[in-house]
Write an enzyme that holds these catalytic residues in place. Sequence first.
Site, mmCIF file in Angstrom:
data_model
loop_
_atom_site.group_PDB
_atom_site.id
_atom_site.type_symbol
_atom_site.label_atom_id
_atom_site.label_comp_id
_atom_site.label_asym_id
_atom_site.label_seq_id
_atom_site.Cartn_x
_atom_site.Cartn_y
_atom_site.Cartn_z
ATOM 1 N N ILE A 44 3.090 -4.227 5.499
ATOM 2 C CA ILE A 44 3.864 -4.050 4.221
ATOM 3 C C ILE A 44 2.945 -4.083 2.999
ATOM 4 O O ILE A 44 2.970 -3.452 2.063
ATOM 5 C CB ILE A 44 5.143 -4.772 4.083
ATOM 6 C CG1 ILE A 44 6.098 -4.614 5.101
ATOM 7 C CG2 ILE A 44 5.766 -4.616 2.703
ATOM 8 C CD1 ILE A 44 7.466 -5.431 4.951
ATOM 9 N N GLU A 45 1.890 -4.902 3.210
ATOM 10 C CA GLU A 45 0.851 -5.112 2.183
ATOM 11 C C GLU A 45 -0.249 -4.456 2.312
ATOM 12 O O GLU A 45 -0.134 -3.083 1.822
ATOM 13 C CB GLU A 45 0.447 -6.863 2.292
ATOM 14 C CG GLU A 45 1.714 -7.730 2.152
ATOM 15 C CD GLU A 45 1.403 -9.112 1.906
ATOM 16 O OE1 GLU A 45 0.465 -9.336 1.146
ATOM 17 O OE2 GLU A 45 1.969 -9.775 2.601
ATOM 18 N N MET A 46 -1.403 -4.599 2.440
ATOM 19 C CA MET A 46 -2.532 -4.038 2.503
ATOM 20 C C MET A 46 -2.794 -3.072 3.786
ATOM 21 O O MET A 46 -3.439 -1.912 3.777
ATOM 22 C CB MET A 46 -3.840 -4.789 2.488
ATOM 23 C CG MET A 46 -3.663 -5.492 1.329
ATOM 24 S SD MET A 46 -4.936 -6.950 0.842
ATOM 25 C CE MET A 46 -6.418 -5.996 0.325
ATOM 26 N N ASN A 80 -1.396 -7.159 7.088
ATOM 27 C CA ASN A 80 0.061 -7.139 6.875
ATOM 28 C C ASN A 80 0.691 -5.643 6.772
ATOM 29 O O ASN A 80 0.225 -5.068 5.810
ATOM 30 C CB ASN A 80 0.586 -7.740 5.951
ATOM 31 C CG ASN A 80 2.194 -7.977 5.721
ATOM 32 O OD1 ASN A 80 2.973 -7.005 5.580
ATOM 33 N ND2 ASN A 80 2.782 -9.175 5.581
ATOM 34 N N ALA A 117 0.958 -1.111 0.081
ATOM 35 C CA ALA A 117 -0.031 -0.079 0.114
ATOM 36 C C ALA A 117 0.885 1.160 0.147
ATOM 37 O O ALA A 117 0.395 2.321 -0.575
ATOM 38 C CB ALA A 117 -0.901 0.133 1.237
#
Length: 337
Positions: free
Chosen positions: A147-149, A145, A105
């Site tokens: 780092i992700e969403m 997460n 994101a």
Amino acid sequence: MFLCFCFSSFGCQRKKEYHTGKEVSYTSNEKEDSAKILELAKKYFQPIPQKAPQSEKDSKEKIALGKELYFDKRLSVNNTISCNSCHQLNNGKAGVDNEPTSPGAFGKRGDRNSPTVFNAAFHIAQFWDGRAKDLVEQAKGPILNPIEMAMPSEAEVIKKLKAIKDYQKKFQKAFPKEKDPLTYQNIAEAIAAFERTLITRDRLDDFLEGDLKALNQEELKGLQSFVKTGCTTCHSGPLLGGNMFQKMGLVHPYENRKDLGRFKVTKNPGEKYFFKVPSLRNVALTAPYFHDGSVKTLEQAVVKMAWLQLGKKLTSQEIKNIVAFLKALTGKRFLKK
């Protein structure tokens, strides 16, 4: 392409090459050879089942909701990425983004390659290190997460979706027996239901089911080389993988020693550098390869795996034939009509 002179004494027949539609000639000897190779293949491979495990309880409403959630960028903290951002299903993509690692994101990249979501329902576990036991458990991870969403909590996810009236109605239809169906568990259940529909079938399935014309001569030679080389030690079963964990660098060490793999999950020193063996279905479409996305081409991956895992150096012809066989594992849905 292999041609023959059609003298009646040689028992030459005509057939259409499955993947091109072109009519070619083949001898009765080739047909016998194909039958023998089929028996060899059946020792190591099985056709992909028509339906995924646990899919019998998936309603059309739950699947439709899961599909909408899969593509919805609002599941990320700043509405910029969805499940489909890293595991792409549109534009002919085979459930991947074809990046070494994927941006989250806020643009920061993860440390592992995003695996394909196609046929994931048949895997022994989810993620490269197997930390999620199934698709439901996997679906819960990326949303939170950082780092992700990067959503801050399950509660914030629920609050965000409950503010969308359309979702409240759709969750009620998908989970009609529940009083308050919009839960984090049900978000994951719906996404998993959709992912269980993502099944591909290819020419190897046709061959395993008895169609001796499904694979051409080069692909058949590649299948034989694949088995003879020892690739089936890890790449077997319906997916040609996805059913076990193995050390990356079994015979010769892999140069990337930073990622300890499954050891991070189990804390077992004996599982350092172990990763889930990836499925080879659709492998021609899922470059770059390996858990770190470090290898750009299928040819390079074949050469490297033969050396790292089996201690073997392949000839140029063996490489060519094996790659031809692997390309035959491309799902029919991805082939141009």
